[in-house]
Write a protein that holds these residues in place. Structure first.
Motif, PDB file in Angstrom:
ATOM      1  N   MET A   1       0.905  -1.153   0.067  1.00 28.21           N
ATOM      2  CA  MET A   1       0.030   0.096  -0.002  1.00 28.21           C
ATOM      3  C   MET A   1       1.146   0.972  -0.092  1.00 28.21           C
ATOM      4  O   MET A   1       1.894   1.305   0.766  1.00 28.21           O
ATOM      5  N   SER A   2       0.602   2.234  -0.937  1.00 27.79           N
ATOM      6  CA  SER A   2       1.265   3.436  -0.958  1.00 27.79           C
ATOM      7  C   SER A   2       0.487   4.622  -0.975  1.00 27.79           C
ATOM      8  O   SER A   2      -0.798   4.680  -1.192  1.00 27.79           O
ATOM      9  N   THR A   3       0.798   5.677   0.148  1.00 30.41           N
ATOM     10  CA  THR A   3       0.112   6.912   0.045  1.00 30.41           C
ATOM     11  C   THR A   3       0.898   8.166  -0.324  1.00 30.41           C
ATOM     12  O   THR A   3       2.182   8.147   0.172  1.00 30.41           O
ATOM     13  N   ALA A   4       0.361   8.930  -1.173  1.00 31.39           N
ATOM     14  CA  ALA A   4       1.096  10.375  -1.447  1.00 31.39           C
ATOM     15  C   ALA A   4       0.167  11.427  -1.275  1.00 31.39           C
ATOM     16  O   ALA A   4      -1.000  11.191  -1.536  1.00 31.39           O
ATOM     17  N   SER A   5       0.636  12.515  -0.875  1.00 33.59           N
ATOM     18  CA  SER A   5       0.038  13.732  -0.610  1.00 33.59           C
ATOM     19  C   SER A   5       0.363  14.882  -1.475  1.00 33.59           C
ATOM     20  O   SER A   5       1.534  14.994  -1.940  1.00 33.59           O
ATOM     21  N   TYR A   6      -0.601  15.654  -1.959  1.00 37.48           N
ATOM     22  CA  TYR A   6      -0.464  16.802  -2.850  1.00 37.48           C
ATOM     23  C   TYR A   6      -1.304  17.913  -2.679  1.00 37.48           C
ATOM     24  O   TYR A   6      -2.157  17.865  -1.650  1.00 37.48           O
ATOM     25  N   THR A   7      -0.571  19.152  -3.056  1.00 38.62           N
ATOM     26  CA  THR A   7      -1.892  20.200  -2.985  1.00 38.62           C
ATOM     27  C   THR A   7      -2.464  20.665  -4.277  1.00 38.62           C
ATOM     28  O   THR A   7      -1.628  20.769  -5.140  1.00 38.62           O
TER      29      THR A   7
END
Length: 69
Positions: A1-7
């Motif tokens: 499982m991978s999680t990435a955050s952006y704006t």
């Protein structure tokens, strides 16, 4: 499982959130998308890492921009 955050820049309403959610959800491997209108936060959860360029392209397809990447 991978999680990435952006704006995400340019969202102003619920329709904006829906458009970004639908486009990013369509990327291969994506299992969950969370978008916060107030902060512009976008969190992408996937089975395997999704490329930043792919996320950026999906956000742009929805009519918005990813900031700072």
């Amino acid at each position: 499982m991978s999680t990435a955050s952006y704006t995400v820049v340019g969202m102003t309403c619920g329709h904006c959130v829906t458009a970004v959610t639908e486009e990013v959800s369509g990327l291969p491997g994506v299992t969950d998308v969370s978008v916060d209108l107030d902060s512009g936060g976008l969190t992408v959860t996937s089975d395997t890492p999704v490329g930043d360029d792919d996320v950026r392209a999906a956000v742009e397809e929805a009519g918005y921009e990813v900031a700072g990447r």
